[in-house]
Enzyme design. Structure first.
Site, PDB file in Angstrom:
ATOM      1  N   CYS A 157       0.820  -1.228   0.000  1.00  0.00           N
ATOM      2  CA  CYS A 157       0.000   0.000   0.000  1.00  0.00           C
ATOM      3  C   CYS A 157       0.853   1.278   0.000  1.00  0.00           C
ATOM      4  O   CYS A 157       0.378   2.341  -0.408  1.00  0.00           O
ATOM      5  CB  CYS A 157      -0.948  -0.011   1.195  1.00  0.00           C
ATOM      6  SG  CYS A 157      -0.147  -0.475   2.731  1.00  0.00           S
ATOM      7  N   HIS A 252      -2.586   6.932   3.190  1.00  0.00           N
ATOM      8  CA  HIS A 252      -1.128   7.034   3.177  1.00  0.00           C
ATOM      9  C   HIS A 252      -0.731   8.243   2.330  1.00  0.00           C
ATOM     10  O   HIS A 252      -1.168   8.383   1.185  1.00  0.00           O
ATOM     11  CB  HIS A 252      -0.495   5.792   2.539  1.00  0.00           C
ATOM     12  CG  HIS A 252      -0.527   4.566   3.405  1.00  0.00           C
ATOM     13  ND1 HIS A 252      -1.015   4.549   4.694  1.00  0.00           N
ATOM     14  CD2 HIS A 252      -0.103   3.292   3.157  1.00  0.00           C
ATOM     15  CE1 HIS A 252      -0.881   3.326   5.185  1.00  0.00           C
ATOM     16  NE2 HIS A 252      -0.345   2.557   4.276  1.00  0.00           N
TER      17      HIS A 252
HETATM   18  P1  NAP Z   1      -5.688  -9.605   9.820  1.00  0.00           P
HETATM   19  O1  NAP Z   1      -6.683  -8.595  10.215  1.00  0.00           O
HETATM   20  O2  NAP Z   1      -4.725 -10.125  10.824  1.00  0.00           O
HETATM   21  O3  NAP Z   1      -6.514 -10.892   9.214  1.00  0.00           O
HETATM   22  C1  NAP Z   1      -5.855 -12.099   8.918  1.00  0.00           C
HETATM   23  C2  NAP Z   1      -6.791 -13.117   8.280  1.00  0.00           C
HETATM   24  O4  NAP Z   1      -6.028 -14.316   8.024  1.00  0.00           O
HETATM   25  C3  NAP Z   1      -7.957 -13.530   9.186  1.00  0.00           C
HETATM   26  O5  NAP Z   1      -9.079 -13.832   8.388  1.00  0.00           O
HETATM   27  C4  NAP Z   1      -7.426 -14.816   9.840  1.00  0.00           C
HETATM   28  O6  NAP Z   1      -8.466 -15.702  10.258  1.00  0.00           O
HETATM   29  C5  NAP Z   1      -6.680 -15.429   8.669  1.00  0.00           C
HETATM   30  N1  NAP Z   1      -5.684 -16.397   9.135  1.00  0.00           N
HETATM   31  C6  NAP Z   1      -4.766 -16.222  10.127  1.00  0.00           C
HETATM   32  N2  NAP Z   1      -4.068 -17.389  10.304  1.00  0.00           N
HETATM   33  C7  NAP Z   1      -4.565 -18.282   9.407  1.00  0.00           C
HETATM   34  C8  NAP Z   1      -4.295 -19.650   9.119  1.00  0.00           C
HETATM   35  N3  NAP Z   1      -3.355 -20.331   9.765  1.00  0.00           N
HETATM   36  N4  NAP Z   1      -5.012 -20.266   8.137  1.00  0.00           N
HETATM   37  C9  NAP Z   1      -5.964 -19.587   7.459  1.00  0.00           C
HETATM   38  N5  NAP Z   1      -6.295 -18.300   7.699  1.00  0.00           N
HETATM   39  C10 NAP Z   1      -5.604 -17.657   8.662  1.00  0.00           C
HETATM   40  O7  NAP Z   1      -4.800  -9.117   8.580  1.00  0.00           O
HETATM   41  P2  NAP Z   1      -5.151  -7.939   7.511  1.00  0.00           P
HETATM   42  O8  NAP Z   1      -4.686  -6.642   7.994  1.00  0.00           O
HETATM   43  O9  NAP Z   1      -6.577  -8.126   7.084  1.00  0.00           O
HETATM   44  O10 NAP Z   1      -4.159  -8.338   6.308  1.00  0.00           O
HETATM   45  C11 NAP Z   1      -4.427  -9.450   5.455  1.00  0.00           C
HETATM   46  C12 NAP Z   1      -3.362  -9.529   4.372  1.00  0.00           C
HETATM   47  O11 NAP Z   1      -3.402  -8.346   3.573  1.00  0.00           O
HETATM   48  C13 NAP Z   1      -1.934  -9.584   4.936  1.00  0.00           C
HETATM   49  O12 NAP Z   1      -1.161 -10.423   4.112  1.00  0.00           O
HETATM   50  C14 NAP Z   1      -1.453  -8.146   4.861  1.00  0.00           C
HETATM   51  O13 NAP Z   1      -0.061  -8.064   4.759  1.00  0.00           O
HETATM   52  C15 NAP Z   1      -2.122  -7.703   3.565  1.00  0.00           C
HETATM   53  N6  NAP Z   1      -2.325  -6.252   3.435  1.00  0.00           N
HETATM   54  C16 NAP Z   1      -2.867  -5.500   4.442  1.00  0.00           C
HETATM   55  C17 NAP Z   1      -3.078  -4.126   4.246  1.00  0.00           C
HETATM   56  C18 NAP Z   1      -3.700  -3.246   5.294  1.00  0.00           C
HETATM   57  O14 NAP Z   1      -3.884  -2.059   4.986  1.00  0.00           O
HETATM   58  N7  NAP Z   1      -4.024  -3.756   6.484  1.00  0.00           N
HETATM   59  C19 NAP Z   1      -2.760  -3.537   3.049  1.00  0.00           C
HETATM   60  C20 NAP Z   1      -2.227  -4.330   2.027  1.00  0.00           C
HETATM   61  C21 NAP Z   1      -2.044  -5.688   2.241  1.00  0.00           C
HETATM   62  P3  NAP Z   1      -8.969 -15.747  11.812  1.00  0.00           P
HETATM   63  O15 NAP Z   1      -9.825 -14.525  12.009  1.00  0.00           O
HETATM   64  O16 NAP Z   1      -9.744 -17.004  11.862  1.00  0.00           O
HETATM   65  O17 NAP Z   1      -7.747 -15.734  12.674  1.00  0.00           O
END
Ligand code: NAP
Length: 362
Positions: A157, A252
């Site tokens: 991002c 950002h």
């Molecule tokens: P998050 O809030 O921590 O959510 C993580 C997700 O992954 C939840 O649905 C979780 O399920 C699932 N998960 C965790 N462990 C798992 C496992 N062992 N098997 C299957 N599913 C699992 O993370 P987020 O901020 O949404 O980010 C998600 C992705 O997008 C990441 O790779 C991050 O780097 C990327 N990203 C984020 C942003 C941002 O602005 N936040 C921007 C660009 C990219 P449970 O709820 O069941 O634990």
């Protein structure tokens, strides 16, 4: 038209929730499958996110009662959707293997995760810049013996605020030699719950693990070309990045100093280039394409996160403060919405591009 069935793995997380909000009533895609970790699997979606649904809107009705699958169970996804958005947060190697398992099982993957960003036959898309990088998909499928499945990713991002305006200048015939960038990144970029409030209020943290490397390296792939079924990185641009976490919820900002390879265009010409810039998503009239993709603000104190992050439904880039630079050639400030354009919205636009090009079908 019957909608294409979209699955969402990582549906309970912050990016996953944004997907569900943005895909509500999408004209081409319908969310028919949601999955997360084994901790959430087997519960109704509304139960799985109880106490941690952080969107302003309610959970979309069509999703609230879906039973959450285990993201590791590809067979279940195969029966319920035509492609998946991947927003899981797991160890990199595990994500790499999981996304490949989906693709090998005929399920195209559009991913937010960084695991495959530098895989040599996986496109990293900003559809306004490198829509043609989807041409590598047939090579990817051939290399790996995949039939209908493939993987595309979206970039970090941090670079989406400034890279489209920089690309617009390159496309207009003004190659860029170097960029010095200072980002001011919102806390939502760190996922929920993000940094502790006691560390963020009245403070700036001048370090985001891994972010400066991503900001400096990912643009070179996005601006690169395809040769013999692999990406060749653009090597004519040097980038120096300082990435900071600031006490902003969403949006950002990047302060950019830029040096051209030859004589710079005038400031008026640059503004005209940005105002007139259009690309494939706009020409194809994709449902999430911002029209226009770049918005230039003349006011001396814009862009600002609160006022400008939602321009183009959070998908446009807002630029301002263009002026000459006594060290480089020009400098400006750019802003984009990190959880919309920088995450779920950017990936949805990529999926729309893939559908328009015939790579996604019901
Ligand atoms: P998050 O809030 O921590 O959510 C993580 C997700 O992954 C939840 O649905 C979780 O399920 C699932 N998960 C965790 N462990 C798992 C496992 N062992 N098997 C299957 N599913 C699992 O993370 P987020 O901020 O949404 O980010 C998600 C992705 O997008 C990441 O790779 C991050 O780097 C990327 N990203 C984020 C942003 C941002 O602005 N936040 C921007 C660009 C990219 P449970 O709820 O069941 O634990």
């Amino acid at each position: 038209m019957k909608k294409i069935r979209a699955g969402l793995i990582g549906a309970t997380g912050m990016v996953g929730q944004n997907y569900l909000r943005l895909l509500k009533e999408h004209p081409w895609f319908q969310v028919t499958y949601v999955a997360a970790s084994p901790r959430s699997a087997g519960k109704k979606y509304s139960e799985a996110v109880a106490g941690r649904w952080i969107m302003d809107e309610e959970i979309p009705e069509e999703v609230a009662d879906l039973i959450v699958g285990d993201a590791n169970d590809v067979e279940e996804a195969k029966a319920k959707c035509d492609f998946v958005f991947s927003a899981v947060e797991m160890e990199k190697q595990a994500v790499r293997e999981l996304e490949e398992k989906y693709a090998a099982n005929d399920i195209p993957v559009v991913s937010n995760n960084s695991a495959h960003r530098h895989t040599e036959d996986v496109p990293m898309l900003i559809p306004e810049i490198n829509a043609h990088h989807t041409d590598i998909i047939p090579y990817q499928q051939k290399n790996r013996g995949w039939n209908k499945g493939f993987i595309v990713v979206k970039p970090n991002c941090s670079l989406q605020s400034y890279l489209t305006p920089v690309y617009a200048l390159i496309k207009a015939g003004y190659p860029v030699e170097s960029l010095v960038i200072t980002t001011l990144q919102a806390v939502s970029g760190a996922g929920y719950p993000g940094p502790a409030s006691i560390n963020m209020i009245d403070n700036i943290i001048p370090f985001i693990p891994g972010e400066e490397g991503k900001t400096e390296r990912e643009p070179l792939k996005i601006l690169g070309s395809i040769k013999n079924g692999k990406f060749v990185y653009y090597d004519a641009l040097r980038i120096s990045a300082h990435c900071n976490r600031v006490p902003i919820i969403d949006g950002h900002t990047a302060c950019v100093s830029l040096k051209f390879r030859s004589a710079p265009p005038s400031l008026d010409e640059i503004i005209a280039i940005w105002n007139e810039f259009r690309a494939e998503p706009q020409e194809l009239n994709l449902p999430s394409a911002p029209q226009p993709p770049i918005v230039y603000r003349d006011e001396e104190d814009r862009p600002q996160p609160r006022k400008d992050r939602n321009v183009g439904k959070g998908m446009a880039v807002t630029v301002g403060r263009l002026r000459e630079c006594p060290v480089m050639d020009i400098r400006f400030v750019a802003l984009s919405h990190n959880t919309i354009r920088g995450a779920a919205g950017g990936a949805i636009l990529s999926a729309e591009l893939l559908k328009a090009k015939g790579y996604l079908a019901r």
